[in-house]
Enzyme design. Structure first.
Site, PDB file in Angstrom:
ATOM      1  N   TYR A  57      18.095  35.560  42.242  1.00 34.43           N
ATOM      2  CA  TYR A  57      19.408  34.942  42.005  1.00 34.43           C
ATOM      3  C   TYR A  57      19.626  34.398  40.599  1.00 34.43           C
ATOM      4  CZ  TYR A  57      19.824  34.949  47.167  1.00 34.43           C
ATOM      5  OH  TYR A  57      19.876  35.300  48.485  1.00 34.43           O
ATOM      6  N   GLU A  94      32.024  35.595  32.139  1.00 36.70           N
ATOM      7  CA  GLU A  94      32.336  35.229  30.751  1.00 36.70           C
ATOM      8  C   GLU A  94      31.240  35.710  29.816  1.00 36.70           C
ATOM      9  OE1 GLU A  94      32.259  33.400  33.462  1.00 36.70           O
ATOM     10  OE2 GLU A  94      33.617  31.688  33.395  1.00 36.70           O
TER      11      GLU A  94
HETATM   12  N1  THU Z   1      30.326  32.679  38.055  1.00 33.52           N
HETATM   13  C1  THU Z   1      30.902  33.268  36.966  1.00 33.52           C
HETATM   14  O1  THU Z   1      30.916  34.492  36.832  1.00 33.52           O
HETATM   15  N2  THU Z   1      31.464  32.464  36.024  1.00 33.52           N
HETATM   16  C2  THU Z   1      31.518  31.102  36.090  1.00 33.52           C
HETATM   17  O2  THU Z   1      31.972  30.463  35.158  1.00 33.52           O
HETATM   18  C3  THU Z   1      31.058  30.424  37.308  1.00 33.52           C
HETATM   19  C4  THU Z   1      30.267  31.242  38.245  1.00 33.52           C
HETATM   20  C5  THU Z   1      29.701  33.536  39.070  1.00 33.52           C
HETATM   21  C6  THU Z   1      28.205  33.443  39.135  1.00 33.52           C
HETATM   22  C7  THU Z   1      27.944  33.891  40.563  1.00 33.52           C
HETATM   23  O3  THU Z   1      27.866  35.302  40.586  1.00 33.52           O
HETATM   24  C8  THU Z   1      29.182  33.461  41.321  1.00 33.52           C
HETATM   25  O4  THU Z   1      30.170  33.186  40.353  1.00 33.52           O
HETATM   26  C9  THU Z   1      28.987  32.221  42.199  1.00 33.52           C
HETATM   27  O5  THU Z   1      28.444  31.186  41.468  1.00 33.52           O
END
Ligand code: THU
Length: 136
Positions: A50, A57
Site C-alpha cells: 500500500y 497530483e
Molecule cells: N490520493 C490522491 O491521489 N491524492 C491525494 O491528494 C489524496 C489521496 C489517493 C491515494 C489513494 O490511492 C487514495 O487516494 C485514497 O487515499
C-alpha cells in the site's frame, strides 16, 4: 470560467476515470496547467504494497517533468466526493511547492463545479528549496 480552466477541469475529470485504485476504491484525478499552456494529467496508481501508492497530483508532476515542464501555473484536483471540496494531501502539497508557491489550485467536484484556492493558502510557512539552498 475561461476556456483553459474549463479544459483543465475536463482533463482532471477524465484522469480520475483512469485511476488504478483497487484497494481504496477512491479514484483521484489531477491536471496541471504549465506556464506555456500545456495540460498534463495524472491519476492515483495504487500498489498491493500500500505504501507504494502514488497520488494523482504526484503522477501528474512526474509526467510533466519527464515531458520537459518545470513551470506551472495551476492544478485541478478531483475525486468522487460530491458534497464538499477536497484538497490535495499534505505530501502532494509539499511536492507541488518544489516548483514554486505561486500556483492556483482548483478543487473540483464530480459535477465540474470548483473552488479556487492557492498553494500558498494550502501550505503556509512552507519548507522549500530556498531553505535548503540557504537563500533569502
Ligand atoms: N490520493 C490522491 O491521489 N491524492 C491525494 O491528494 C489524496 C489521496 C489517493 C491515494 C489513494 O490511492 C487514495 O487516494 C485514497 O487515499
Amino acid at each position: 470560467m475561461t476556456d483553459k480552466v474549463q479544459e483543465l477541469v475536463s482533463k482532471c475529470l477524465q484522469a480520475r476515470d483512469m485511476a488504478y485504485c483497487p484497494y481504496s476504491r477512491f479514484p483521484v484525478g489531477a491536471a496541471i496547467l504549465t506556464a506555456d499552456g500545456a495540460i498534463i494529467s495524472g491519476c492515483n496508481v495504487e500498489n498491493a504494497s500500500y505504501g507504494l501508492t502514488v497520488c494523482a497530483e504526484r503522477t501528474a508532476i512526474q509526467r510533466a517533468v519527464v515531458e520537459g515542464h518545470k513551470q506551472f501555473t495551476a492544478i485541478a484536483v478531483t475525486c468522487d466526493i460530491k458534497d464538499r471540496f477536497v484538497g490535495p494531501c499534505g505530501a502532494c502539497r509539499q511536492v507541488l511547492m518544489e516548483f514554486g508557491s505561486d500556483w492556483t489550485v482548483y478543487l473540483i467536484k464530480p459535477d465540474g463545479s470548483y473552488k479556487k484556492t492557492s498553494l500558498n493558502e494550502l501550505l503556509p510557512l512552507a519548507f522549500s528549496s530556498a531553505d535548503v539552498m540557504k537563500k533569502n
